[in-house]
Design an enzyme around this catalytic site. Structure first.
Site, PDB file in Angstrom:
ATOM      1  N   ARG A  63       0.834  -1.202   0.000  1.00  0.00           N
ATOM      2  CA  ARG A  63       0.000   0.000   0.000  1.00  0.00           C
ATOM      3  C   ARG A  63       0.869   1.252   0.000  1.00  0.00           C
ATOM      4  O   ARG A  63       0.584   2.236  -0.690  1.00  0.00           O
ATOM      5  CB  ARG A  63      -0.947   0.002   1.203  1.00  0.00           C
ATOM      6  CG  ARG A  63      -2.141  -0.938   1.051  1.00  0.00           C
ATOM      7  CD  ARG A  63      -2.833  -1.179   2.386  1.00  0.00           C
ATOM      8  NE  ARG A  63      -4.081  -1.909   2.229  1.00  0.00           N
ATOM      9  CZ  ARG A  63      -4.163  -3.231   2.032  1.00  0.00           C
ATOM     10  NH1 ARG A  63      -3.043  -3.942   1.960  1.00  0.00           N
ATOM     11  NH2 ARG A  63      -5.333  -3.823   1.915  1.00  0.00           N
ATOM     12  N   GLY A 107      -2.167 -11.061  -4.851  1.00  0.00           N
ATOM     13  CA  GLY A 107      -3.459 -10.400  -4.934  1.00  0.00           C
ATOM     14  C   GLY A 107      -3.344  -8.891  -4.905  1.00  0.00           C
ATOM     15  O   GLY A 107      -4.056  -8.181  -5.630  1.00  0.00           O
ATOM     16  N   ARG A 120      -8.013 -16.315 -10.290  1.00  0.00           N
ATOM     17  CA  ARG A 120      -8.476 -15.504  -9.174  1.00  0.00           C
ATOM     18  C   ARG A 120      -9.316 -14.327  -9.687  1.00  0.00           C
ATOM     19  O   ARG A 120      -9.010 -13.731 -10.721  1.00  0.00           O
ATOM     20  CB  ARG A 120      -7.280 -15.001  -8.343  1.00  0.00           C
ATOM     21  CG  ARG A 120      -6.476 -16.135  -7.751  1.00  0.00           C
ATOM     22  CD  ARG A 120      -5.316 -15.646  -6.909  1.00  0.00           C
ATOM     23  NE  ARG A 120      -5.773 -14.988  -5.691  1.00  0.00           N
ATOM     24  CZ  ARG A 120      -4.939 -14.450  -4.805  1.00  0.00           C
ATOM     25  NH1 ARG A 120      -3.635 -14.482  -5.015  1.00  0.00           N
ATOM     26  NH2 ARG A 120      -5.419 -13.869  -3.717  1.00  0.00           N
ATOM     27  N   SER A 166     -13.568 -10.362  -2.439  1.00  0.00           N
ATOM     28  CA  SER A 166     -12.275  -9.878  -1.955  1.00  0.00           C
ATOM     29  C   SER A 166     -12.376  -8.418  -1.547  1.00  0.00           C
ATOM     30  O   SER A 166     -12.805  -7.571  -2.336  1.00  0.00           O
ATOM     31  CB  SER A 166     -11.197 -10.014  -3.038  1.00  0.00           C
ATOM     32  OG  SER A 166      -9.981  -9.434  -2.614  1.00  0.00           O
ATOM     33  N   SER A 167     -11.922  -8.121  -0.330  1.00  0.00           N
ATOM     34  CA  SER A 167     -11.870  -6.730   0.108  1.00  0.00           C
ATOM     35  C   SER A 167     -10.870  -5.927  -0.706  1.00  0.00           C
ATOM     36  O   SER A 167     -10.917  -4.689  -0.720  1.00  0.00           O
ATOM     37  CB  SER A 167     -11.490  -6.665   1.592  1.00  0.00           C
ATOM     38  OG  SER A 167     -10.147  -7.090   1.793  1.00  0.00           O
ATOM     39  N   GLN A 168      -9.959  -6.623  -1.396  1.00  0.00           N
ATOM     40  CA  GLN A 168      -8.969  -5.917  -2.205  1.00  0.00           C
ATOM     41  C   GLN A 168      -9.605  -5.141  -3.354  1.00  0.00           C
ATOM     42  O   GLN A 168      -9.005  -4.197  -3.866  1.00  0.00           O
ATOM     43  CB  GLN A 168      -7.917  -6.899  -2.732  1.00  0.00           C
ATOM     44  CG  GLN A 168      -6.995  -7.414  -1.647  1.00  0.00           C
ATOM     45  CD  GLN A 168      -6.012  -8.449  -2.146  1.00  0.00           C
ATOM     46  OE1 GLN A 168      -6.104  -8.911  -3.289  1.00  0.00           O
ATOM     47  NE2 GLN A 168      -5.081  -8.845  -1.298  1.00  0.00           N
ATOM     48  N   SER A 192     -12.522  -9.471   5.374  1.00  0.00           N
ATOM     49  CA  SER A 192     -11.235  -8.811   5.657  1.00  0.00           C
ATOM     50  C   SER A 192     -11.356  -7.304   5.807  1.00  0.00           C
ATOM     51  O   SER A 192     -10.551  -6.539   5.260  1.00  0.00           O
ATOM     52  CB  SER A 192     -10.226  -9.152   4.550  1.00  0.00           C
ATOM     53  OG  SER A 192     -10.096 -10.545   4.404  1.00  0.00           O
ATOM     54  N   GLU A 212      -7.116 -14.619   6.713  1.00  0.00           N
ATOM     55  CA  GLU A 212      -5.752 -15.051   6.426  1.00  0.00           C
ATOM     56  C   GLU A 212      -5.116 -15.800   7.600  1.00  0.00           C
ATOM     57  O   GLU A 212      -4.106 -16.494   7.436  1.00  0.00           O
ATOM     58  CB  GLU A 212      -4.880 -13.851   6.054  1.00  0.00           C
ATOM     59  CG  GLU A 212      -4.637 -12.867   7.181  1.00  0.00           C
ATOM     60  CD  GLU A 212      -4.001 -11.585   6.671  1.00  0.00           C
ATOM     61  OE1 GLU A 212      -2.903 -11.256   7.152  1.00  0.00           O
ATOM     62  OE2 GLU A 212      -4.603 -10.917   5.815  1.00  0.00           O
ATOM     63  N   ARG A 226      -8.113 -22.626  -0.087  1.00  0.00           N
ATOM     64  CA  ARG A 226      -7.496 -22.944   1.201  1.00  0.00           C
ATOM     65  C   ARG A 226      -8.343 -23.898   2.041  1.00  0.00           C
ATOM     66  O   ARG A 226      -7.799 -24.696   2.809  1.00  0.00           O
ATOM     67  CB  ARG A 226      -7.206 -21.656   1.982  1.00  0.00           C
ATOM     68  CG  ARG A 226      -5.986 -20.925   1.462  1.00  0.00           C
ATOM     69  CD  ARG A 226      -5.677 -19.663   2.235  1.00  0.00           C
ATOM     70  NE  ARG A 226      -4.404 -19.102   1.791  1.00  0.00           N
ATOM     71  CZ  ARG A 226      -3.993 -17.869   2.050  1.00  0.00           C
ATOM     72  NH1 ARG A 226      -4.768 -17.049   2.767  1.00  0.00           N
ATOM     73  NH2 ARG A 226      -2.818 -17.446   1.621  1.00  0.00           N
TER      74      ARG A 226
END
Length: 451
Positions: free
Chosen positions: A35, A103, A131, A177-179, A206, A325, A356
């Site tokens: 970041r 990611g 992904r 995904s929070s990304q 997340s 995670e 996972r």
């Protein structure tokens, strides 16, 4: 059992010789480092990132930004550690970016590329092509970007940067995904109209990582209205503004501290992680409380965080939706507990470096465990475990979970332990140095370049 001498990619996970007594210096946070690199690249003046994590994911991020014209100078101060000087420049193509299986790189950089002048191509590892990226791609198109992905919603793709992006309001389903949210927020101050982003899907995973993004944006000078401050639920607003170059020191990666803290819990020992921050948005900050519920105790002092095992491992029922995670290391500890455990809220882990949930169930069961996948997690019933090959699927957190199991289970062979270099360089050396000292007379002091 497979002979490790015949398969050099199998690492014999060492069994703990006794109670672990160690101080382990964990490298910097991947999440903060990447970041910080993106924000520094968007700034109007040079900045510093000190004590960054140097790992596959962060090197991929730095190399990608260099490919688009950002200057990143690396220096090493013997007393203060490594420091990266980031000198922003006009972002440009043509460029080809290798995201590996990171990611943060595959999701944070398409918005950056949309602000570049020229064409930017994104490629990566085979798993990266599986992904999801649809949330970022769709949002960028609505905000004015031109992206070619042949309708896949994933890699490979090409961003045709126009040097600027209109911005404005956009809806995104970030339940995968929070990304998706962080990716858009990090570049939003550079959008002509800023950004109003509304998450429209199911439960957002997340969330601490999004809070980290907001905090770091504000440190860089951005004006952000976020739900964490009592704003509108699932809505973030970022005003267009210039970002300032900052001098930022990266905290230790608290999620990567998980295996070492688990060693204290499992062996009835004591492990200290220096530099543990008193205030942080890292997901790993939940570990001390979780491991206390599982039988340990902890103390946070100026020296760091110390976790002490209580000689017994309790089972746990816990929703890990916001800190998914951490699930692999918690699952490994739960497999060694005295009661069953149930981990929930982590269906999104099926879309990470590997599936996972399926991987943990398969590998724990392969060592004699009794693990069942649920709709959104794992049900773990402790059983006597035995040695065998633990496949890691090129997933760093699977590899460290296998090492945790090896503390109490003889003859666990970890496939491709080198995959830990994604976020935790020199993990095998750190791990064995910690355990070597447990066989001696005094506490270890373990860290990068030591042992």
């Amino acid at each position: 059992m497979t002979d490790s001498t015949a398969q050099p990619d199998l690492w014999p996970a060492p069994t703990a010789p006794g109670a672990v007594e160690a101080t382990v210096t964990v490298p910097g946070s991947k999440s903060v480092t990447n970041r910080a690199l993106v924000l520094a690249a968007h700034s109007t003046e040079p900045g510093w990132v000190r004590r960054p994590l140097r790992s596959r994911d962060t090197v991929l991020m730095a190399d990608a930004l260099r490919t688009m014209g950002v200057q990143i100078d690396e220096t090493v101060n013997p007393s203060g550690g490594e420091a990266w000087r980031i000198i922003p420049a006009g972002l440009h193509g043509p460029a080809t970016i290798d995201v590996g299986n990171a990611g943060t790189v595959m999701r944070f950089l398409p918005p950056v590329a949309a602000l570049a002048d020229g064409e930017v191509r994104f490629v990566g590892d085979a798993r990266a092509y599986e992904r999801p990226l649809h949330g970022v791609i769709g949002a960028l198109r609505k905000l004015g970007a031109r992206i070619d992905d042949e309708g896949r919603g994933s890699l490979p793709l090409t961003v045709h940067g126009a040097g600027s992006l209109s911005g404005g309001s956009v809806e995104v389903d970030a339940s995968a995904s929070s990304q998706f949210v962080s990716a858009l927020l990090l570049s939003a101050p550079r959008f002509n109209k800023g950004l109003e982003l509304r998450h429209t899907g199911g439960a957002l995973p997340s969330v601490p990582h999004i809070r980290m993004t907001v905090d770091m944006l504000r440190i860089a000078g951005a004006k952000v209205d976020a739900p964490q401050d009592g704003g509108t639920r699932n809505v973030w607003r970022v005003a267009p503004s210039a970002l300032l170059g900052r001098d930022l020191t990266v905290d230790p990666d608290l999620s990567n501290a998980g295996p070492f803290l688990a060693a204290a819990l499992i062996t009835g020992g004591r492990v200290t992680i220096p530099g543990w921050p008193r205030r942080t948005t890292q997901a790993g900050d939940a570990l001390p409380g979780i491991f206390t519920r599982m039988g340990g105790s902890y103390e946070l002092t100026d020296r760091g965080l110390t976790l002490t095992g209580g000689g017994r491992i309790n089972g746990i029922t816990i929703d890990l939706h916001e800190v998914g995670e951490l699930a692999p290391v918690i699952a490994a500890v739960a497999a060694l507990a005295e009661e069953p455990s149930e981990l929930s809220g982590i269906a999104h882990l099926r879309l990470h470096e590997t599936d996972r949930l399926a991987a943990l169930a398969a590998e724990l069961n392969g060592l004699g465990g009794d693990v069942t996948e649920t709709e959104d997690g794992l049900r773990i019933r402790p059983r006597p475990l035995h040695g065998g090959v633990f496949h890691t699927y090129e997933d760093h957190r699977l590899a460290t979970a296998a090492a945790v199991l090896g503390l109490a289970v003889k003859d666990v062979l970890v496939e491709n332990v080198a995959t830990t270099a994604k976020t935790l360089p020199d993990f095998p050396q750190l791990w064995t140095a910690m355990l070597d000292e447990a066989a001696g007379d005094g506490p270890a002091s373990v860290g990068p370049g030591r042992g």
